[in-house]
Enzyme design. Sequence first.
Site, PDB file in Angstrom:
ATOM      1  N   ARG A  91      33.184  50.545  49.632  1.00 48.62           N
ATOM      2  CA  ARG A  91      33.926  50.105  50.809  1.00 48.62           C
ATOM      3  C   ARG A  91      33.861  51.198  51.880  1.00 48.62           C
ATOM      4  O   ARG A  91      33.961  52.387  51.577  1.00 48.62           O
ATOM      5  CB  ARG A  91      35.392  49.818  50.478  1.00 48.62           C
ATOM      6  CG  ARG A  91      35.579  48.596  49.582  1.00 48.62           C
ATOM      7  CD  ARG A  91      37.043  48.307  49.332  1.00 48.62           C
ATOM      8  NE  ARG A  91      37.190  47.256  48.323  1.00 48.62           N
ATOM      9  CZ  ARG A  91      38.345  46.913  47.776  1.00 48.62           C
ATOM     10  NH1 ARG A  91      39.456  47.532  48.140  1.00 48.62           N
ATOM     11  NH2 ARG A  91      38.397  45.949  46.875  1.00 48.62           N
TER      12      ARG A  91
ATOM     13  N   GLU B  83      49.822  51.255  44.559  1.00 45.88           N
ATOM     14  CA  GLU B  83      49.095  50.098  44.033  1.00 45.88           C
ATOM     15  C   GLU B  83      47.954  50.526  43.116  1.00 45.88           C
ATOM     16  O   GLU B  83      47.158  51.395  43.454  1.00 45.88           O
ATOM     17  CB  GLU B  83      48.524  49.275  45.192  1.00 45.88           C
ATOM     18  CG  GLU B  83      47.714  48.075  44.747  1.00 45.88           C
ATOM     19  CD  GLU B  83      46.812  47.541  45.840  1.00 45.88           C
ATOM     20  OE1 GLU B  83      45.770  46.949  45.500  1.00 45.88           O
ATOM     21  OE2 GLU B  83      47.118  47.722  47.037  1.00 45.88           O
TER      22      GLU B  83
ATOM     23  N   SER C 255      45.953  44.420  42.099  1.00 41.72           N
ATOM     24  CA  SER C 255      46.394  43.324  42.945  1.00 41.72           C
ATOM     25  C   SER C 255      45.846  42.037  42.350  1.00 41.72           C
ATOM     26  O   SER C 255      44.636  41.909  42.153  1.00 41.72           O
ATOM     27  CB  SER C 255      45.887  43.513  44.384  1.00 41.72           C
ATOM     28  OG  SER C 255      46.456  42.556  45.250  1.00 41.72           O
TER      29      SER C 255
END
Length: 422
Positions: A261, A348, A351
């Site tokens: 990413r 996190e 997810s």
Amino acid sequence: MLDVKLLRDDLELVKNRMATRGIEIDWGEFLSLDRQRRDALTRLEKLKEQKNRLSGQIGKLKKSSGDATGLMREVEELSEQIRDSEKPLGELEGRFERFMLTLPNLPHVDVKVGKDSEDNREVRRWGAPPKFDFLARNHWEIGEELEVLDFQRAAKLAGARFVIYKGAGAQLERALINFMLDLHTVEHGYKEIIPPTLANRAALTGTGNLPKFEEDLFQIESPEYFLIPTAEVPLTNIHRDEVLQPEALPIKYTAVPVCFRREAGSYGKDVRGLIRQHQFNKVEMVKLCEPEYSYDELETMVKNAEEVLKRLELAYRVVELCTGDMGFASAKTYDIEVWLPGQGTYREISSCSNCEDFQARRAQIRYRKEKGKPNFVHTLNGSGLAVGRTLVAILENYQQKDGSVIIPKALRPYMGGLDQIS
């Protein structure tokens, strides 16, 4: 992609539910494009119908040795009008499709309305954060001191937001991958997949990464191929353009390819450490199922991800995201956040989302019940878990006063019996 029929039949409902996401949409553009497109299609169909009717008359005249010259001239003129009509219709179809592809999914009616993460709802907690009689350090300090993480030399090789795992650090990353895959395949019933690390434009469009989030992707020289940002992309698209049999459902896949990413827009956030890397490993879970079972499957997927943290004895909490904090393709999302002592907060680590038929409609993934017409499946995806962030949690939660790190018991068989990094 949303169902066009839903927008036509109950646009006000769609407007109201979409507004809870906190985004602005030009619904006037939808109405204008849809009207122009339908009008152009109607005109074209009328021309084709007229041409077919005249062609039939020509055939009858020829059989009866009649003169069809005048009708043949009319058919040629209609053929030219049809060709002239097809180009603008194609342009309208393209504009309409591009508009529809930019629309996010509708939040499920039970999802809490809110603006951002501050409005998310905590569902449950598990475990207690460790208490230290010393100042807890961040994972990058621990990793560099133990010589298991090297950010400086990674930057020399590839730039910022990369890392070199060394020695026991590389072994720990590999141990986590094998531990998670074994858990999900042997105990949770997922089928392991090794997919391509490249995906084409159609695959990324199917999952909702394109066209909206192209700037977040690493694109290779060919304009049609990208490095995958998550295994969700190839796993969901395995059955693109297929009609499945109901007895094959649910389909449950897991994989851990290297993911990439660009982290566009995240500059200044998590610059140090492993939280936001350009290259990372993530064990992904993907499900395809019949619509009536998808929310039960979502709850099970969350429990599958939680089980990893329970066996590693890491404190965490489960949070249900509000409408303004959900991802583009999601109808409902749970985040699992692990406790990080070095940061003094939950972050996190997984997810899990139910996308309902949003991705399946884009990717044309359907199933057919006996003697019925094909229906779209529901697709779900979740991290089980983000491997680098799990390594972060281990370094920070299992750190010792002398600088060493204890290996969780569940991982020791994957670490050749090693119980401590020092």
